[in-house]
Design a protein around this motif. Structure first.
Motif, PDB file in Angstrom:
ATOM      1  N   VAL A 163      -4.379   0.706  -1.835  1.00  0.00           N
ATOM      2  CA  VAL A 163      -4.019  -0.648  -1.406  1.00  0.00           C
ATOM      3  C   VAL A 163      -4.025  -1.518  -2.654  1.00  0.00           C
ATOM      4  O   VAL A 163      -5.058  -1.660  -3.318  1.00  0.00           O
ATOM      5  N   GLU A 164      -2.881  -2.079  -3.016  1.00  0.00           N
ATOM      6  CA  GLU A 164      -2.814  -2.929  -4.196  1.00  0.00           C
ATOM      7  C   GLU A 164      -3.168  -4.363  -3.818  1.00  0.00           C
ATOM      8  O   GLU A 164      -2.747  -4.864  -2.770  1.00  0.00           O
ATOM      9  N   VAL A 165      -3.931  -5.024  -4.688  1.00  0.00           N
ATOM     10  CA  VAL A 165      -4.509  -6.324  -4.340  1.00  0.00           C
ATOM     11  C   VAL A 165      -4.318  -7.345  -5.461  1.00  0.00           C
ATOM     12  O   VAL A 165      -4.076  -6.997  -6.618  1.00  0.00           O
ATOM     13  N   ALA A 166      -4.452  -8.606  -5.069  1.00  0.00           N
ATOM     14  CA  ALA A 166      -4.406  -9.724  -6.016  1.00  0.00           C
ATOM     15  C   ALA A 166      -5.573 -10.650  -5.713  1.00  0.00           C
ATOM     16  O   ALA A 166      -5.993 -10.789  -4.562  1.00  0.00           O
ATOM     17  N   GLY A 167      -6.097 -11.299  -6.760  1.00  0.00           N
ATOM     18  CA  GLY A 167      -7.231 -12.205  -6.567  1.00  0.00           C
ATOM     19  C   GLY A 167      -7.191 -13.361  -7.544  1.00  0.00           C
ATOM     20  O   GLY A 167      -6.444 -13.353  -8.533  1.00  0.00           O
ATOM     21  N   PHE A 192       0.837  -1.195   0.000  1.00  0.00           N
ATOM     22  CA  PHE A 192       0.000   0.000   0.000  1.00  0.00           C
ATOM     23  C   PHE A 192       0.874   1.248   0.000  1.00  0.00           C
ATOM     24  O   PHE A 192       2.074   1.202   0.321  1.00  0.00           O
ATOM     25  N   GLY A 193       0.269   2.354  -0.379  1.00  0.00           N
ATOM     26  CA  GLY A 193       0.989   3.619  -0.417  1.00  0.00           C
ATOM     27  C   GLY A 193       0.006   4.773  -0.475  1.00  0.00           C
ATOM     28  O   GLY A 193      -1.219   4.581  -0.391  1.00  0.00           O
ATOM     29  N   TYR A 194       0.541   5.961  -0.620  1.00  0.00           N
ATOM     30  CA  TYR A 194      -0.281   7.172  -0.639  1.00  0.00           C
ATOM     31  C   TYR A 194       0.081   8.009  -1.856  1.00  0.00           C
ATOM     32  O   TYR A 194       1.261   8.233  -2.152  1.00  0.00           O
ATOM     33  N   PHE A 195      -0.928   8.494  -2.556  1.00  0.00           N
ATOM     34  CA  PHE A 195      -0.678   9.363  -3.695  1.00  0.00           C
ATOM     35  C   PHE A 195      -0.138  10.698  -3.204  1.00  0.00           C
ATOM     36  O   PHE A 195      -0.556  11.213  -2.166  1.00  0.00           O
TER      37      PHE A 195
END
Length: 334
Positions: free
Chosen positions: A251-255, A129-132
């Motif tokens: 928040v970057e995600v995978a599915g 995760f990170g912040y713009f």
């Protein structure tokens, strides 16, 4: 050479080679759709591929499709014809759309005890995760804006570059960031931003490249972007402008896709993404914060922290996104 001191009858040689080829071909292939920078020379993809293949007795095929928005659009287009077992690169702003499109199945992975963020989902696992934030060159800008309002009002006539929210996850994040702060006054904010916008690019790489060439004073990126300059070039001139209103969180995600061919292998891959070694890879090469408690590279301690996170509920994003994009498009195109 393997056959230097061993002579085999030609028939046995062919049989030996065929058996070995068949053994390789019998290994299952797990196909992952991801974004371009994941598998680039500076991204974490190659090491993750190598590490997972070493323990899974499988082949990991990573297909890159631009950005998170492009990944979602491709899966929707391909439907049950897709080869994707896993998608990696969507974010918290896109997951509700993916759920409504009915392309994902629950991952069935337990929430880690050492989670580093107040975020978990039954269909998608977070992996970083990170912040713009807007990045600037401290050698050129001595008094950066301390709020979004200061950047938008732009009395200094700073030149700005950002990404298209229709094709880029950072661009979409910027759309939500502005909407979160300005609400019903977002149209006025976009009008002001447009006056000093150099260009709106399709993706992050184009934007950041133009910024590094001196085409703009500020570029939309992440608060952690200066870490890459510190680690790769020992360069401390770039910094993120920290805003009083807060910064929108990604928040970057995978599915796992509902069309997957190897459910257990796909689940093992998602679990692998949460291991300390891989989390370290995301921190070092994606330049994002780890999802589970992991020792970060020293450079992370040399950048300004984000004290306030902004975020819309995923369902609100899904219901309002099209209207907000239309609002942005009609405003900046005038």
């Amino acid at each position: 050479m393997f056959f230097k001191n061993v002579l085999l009858p030609f028939g046995l040689f062919i049989l030996f080679m065929n058996n070995n080829v068949n053994a390789i071909d019998e290994r299952p292939t797990l196909t992952v759709y991801s974004y371009n920078s994941f598998i680039s020379e500076w991204g974490p993809g190659q090491e993750i591929k190598k590490g997972f293949e070493a323990q899974c007795d499988c082949q990991l095929d990573i297909v890159t499709l631009g950005d998170g928005v492009s990944i979602l659009n491709r899966i929707r287009l391909e439907g049950d014809k897709t080869n994707a077992d896993v998608i990696l690169g969507l974010d918290n702003n896109l997951l509700e759309q993916a759920k409504k499109a009915n392309i994902i199945v629950p991952h069935q992975i337990s929430k880690p005890d050492n989670l580093n963020i107040d975020w978990w989902d039954s269909d998608f696992i977070p992996y970083d995760f990170g912040y713009f934030a807007f990045i600037y060159d401290q050698q050129k800008i001595s008094n950066p804006p301390h709020s979004m309002h200061e950047l938008v009002d732009n009395k200094e006539n700073w030149r700005i570059i950002y990404q298209d929210p229709r094709t880029s996850t950072p661009g979409l994040g910027f759309l939500f960031w502005v909407k979160n702060i300005y609400g019903d006054d977002a149209v006025s904010a976009w009008q002001k931003i447009a006056k000093n916008t150099v260009t709106v690019t399709k993706g992050w790489s184009e934007s950041y490249g133009l910024f590094l060439k001196g085409e703009a004073d500020f570029v939309l990126s992440y608060s952690t972007s200066p870490v890459a300059h510190i680690m790769n070039n020992n360069e401390h001139r770039y910094a993120a402008a920290i805003f009083d209103e807060g910064h929108y969180r990604q928040v970057e995600v995978a599915g796992i896709t509902k069309y997957n061919h190897h459910p257990e292998l796909a689940r093992a891959f998602l679990q692998y993404l949460l291991t300390p070694d891989v989390q370290r890879q995301f921190a070092e090469k994606n330049i994002m914060y780890s999802i589970v408690n992991t020792e970060l590279p020293e450079a992370f301690g040399q950048i300004k922290p984000i004290n306030k996170a902004l975020e819309f509920d995923a369902k609100q994003v899904e219901s309002q996104q099209k209207a907000w994009v239309r609002e942005w498009k009609s405003t900046v195109s005038k």
